[in-house]
Structures are given as C-alpha cells and as structure tokens.
Design an enzyme around this catalytic site. Sequence first.
Site, PDB file in Angstrom:
ATOM      1  CE  LYS A  24     -13.775  12.408 -15.601  1.00 45.03           C
ATOM      2  NZ  LYS A  24     -13.184  13.761 -15.431  1.00 45.03           N
ATOM      3  CG  ASP A  68      -8.944   4.721  -9.012  1.00 44.67           C
ATOM      4  OD1 ASP A  68      -9.921   4.756  -9.786  1.00 44.67           O
ATOM      5  OD2 ASP A  68      -8.430   5.743  -8.527  1.00 44.67           O
ATOM      6  CD  GLU A  79      -2.706   1.446   0.209  1.00 45.99           C
ATOM      7  OE1 GLU A  79      -2.530   2.491  -0.463  1.00 45.99           O
ATOM      8  OE2 GLU A  79      -3.569   0.589  -0.050  1.00 45.99           O
ATOM      9  CG  ASP A  85       4.642   1.005  -8.308  1.00 50.19           C
ATOM     10  OD1 ASP A  85       3.744   0.152  -8.383  1.00 50.19           O
ATOM     11  OD2 ASP A  85       5.006   1.692  -9.279  1.00 50.19           O
ATOM     12  CB  THR A 145     -15.168  -3.289   3.575  1.00 51.05           C
ATOM     13  OG1 THR A 145     -15.911  -2.972   2.375  1.00 51.05           O
ATOM     14  CG2 THR A 145     -13.943  -4.114   3.188  1.00 51.05           C
ATOM     15  CE  LYS A 146     -16.785  -0.134  10.640  1.00 55.81           C
ATOM     16  NZ  LYS A 146     -16.318   0.962  11.547  1.00 55.81           N
ATOM     17  CG  PHE A 147     -17.054   1.265   0.390  1.00 55.87           C
ATOM     18  CD1 PHE A 147     -17.351   2.606   0.225  1.00 55.87           C
ATOM     19  CD2 PHE A 147     -16.951   0.472  -0.739  1.00 55.87           C
ATOM     20  CE1 PHE A 147     -17.554   3.141  -1.037  1.00 55.87           C
ATOM     21  CE2 PHE A 147     -17.150   0.990  -2.004  1.00 55.87           C
ATOM     22  CZ  PHE A 147     -17.448   2.335  -2.143  1.00 55.87           C
ATOM     23  CD  GLU A 148     -18.396  -6.495  -0.077  1.00 52.76           C
ATOM     24  OE1 GLU A 148     -18.888  -7.496  -0.621  1.00 52.76           O
ATOM     25  OE2 GLU A 148     -17.261  -6.472   0.435  1.00 52.76           O
ATOM     26  CG  ASP A 206     -17.457  -0.807  -5.544  1.00 55.60           C
ATOM     27  OD1 ASP A 206     -16.584  -0.571  -6.416  1.00 55.60           O
ATOM     28  OD2 ASP A 206     -17.661  -0.047  -4.578  1.00 55.60           O
TER      29      ASP A 206
END
Length: 244
Positions: free
Chosen positions: A153, A149, A99, A126, A222-225, A185
């Site tokens: 676009k 990510d 990370e 990296d 995850t909480k986001f999921e 997602d």
Amino acid sequence: MTDSHVPHPESPAVEEGEERPHRRIKSFVMRAGRMTEGQQRGLDQGLPLYGLSLTDAPVDFDQVFGRAAPRTLEIGFGMGHSLLEMAAAAPEHDFIGVEVHSPGVGALLNGVLTQGLTNVRVYDCDAIEVLNRCVADNSLDRLMLFFPDPWHKSRHHKRRIVQPEFAALVRSKLKVGGVFHMATDWGPYAEYMLEVMSVASGYRNQAEDNQYVPRPAERPITKFERRGEKLGHGVWDLKFEKVD
C-alpha cells in the site's frame, strides 16, 4: 483498548511545547509464531554458541570467526533455508544472518547444529541497529536482502527498508568492490528498488543493461520461489557494486 490520550505508565510524560523524541519507522512487524521442537533446539543450544548481541562498538569479526575470510551479511533470512545452503556450499566464507522472528532464528540455528557448520553467526534484532552499532565501515564483501516485505500500500511505502538513507548505510559498510544483492518477487518493488539504487551515489549496477541481473547461481531457489514460477510469477535480482 487503551485510551490513546493516557500516557503509558513507563513512558516519560511530554510537556506542552516539548518535542517528542523521533522514532524511526521500522520495516518489519513482530509476529508471534509457534516453535517446533527443532526450532526450540536451535534457540536453546545454538544461540549461546552462534548468537551475537548488540554492542556499542564495531565487532571484530575476525576474532568472532577465528579467521579472516570473505564476509556476507544477510538481512531478514526468514527460515534460513538460503543462508544455510549458501554457508554449507562455501565453507571458506563467513556468513552473518540478521532476523527478528524467533522461529526463523531457531530454524537456521538448528540447521547449523545439524550440519556442523562453523561459518555462521546470528543477530536476532533490528538490522539497522546491527549495521549502525556492530559492523565496521568498509568491512563487508556482500550484503544480501532477499524478498523483503514490499509494503504494497502506498501509505506504507515509508516502511520499505530500501530507502536512500539505507542505501547509503549499506554502502558505508561494504568494501570497495563489495556487492549489495537484492531480490524480490513483487514487480513494483523491483522497480522502486532499481529507482532508489540507480541514483544512490558510490554504486554501479552490475546488470549490463542497468536493469536487473539474471538469477545468480549462488542464490538458492526457495520452495516459495519455485511455486511462484509455476504460477508465472517473476523474480527480480539487483546487484549494485560499491565503487568508491
């Protein structure tokens, strides 16, 4: 604003007719973030114990961990919640996290210190460099890439980490039978990853219908999921096994 026609004082000038050195397009953008007390503790106390640095030769991870064990590498672990949970649930496995964002590295290492885990090591650089320089061929049992990510676009699609070249690099680092596990997602990115991986040589899609696998039990939610699920957002998991 800097004049783009003026060379940086630390950069060598490029003579007329001379080719500029190729610069690899990166899949991430460095972001500054505030550090909590716990994250700072993780960096200050955890990084000297569990942090790894880039090397010019493959690392002997048996020596690093002090044992031979099934080994997983996760690229882009974010704040480290999933990696921490998986490492705590499988002490017989070794986990290597990569990370670039310091708050996430600090958060993971703070958790490692708090829980007293010894089966986690971290690179704060990296991931492509880590794979190319530090990871021996045919050495990983699993490589995880969760919610990278998507670069929505079209003009940014070249920044997506999942590319044919990346699939080949991952395959070279996996053992035969090792698994490349991806999750996203973003539906269009799921389709894109499936397209790239379906034509990548040396892999077999573990999904029965050659599409997506059901959410694996070993991947923490995850909480986001959870929030996304409540809003009706989908999550797609892909698992491709190295067959040769």
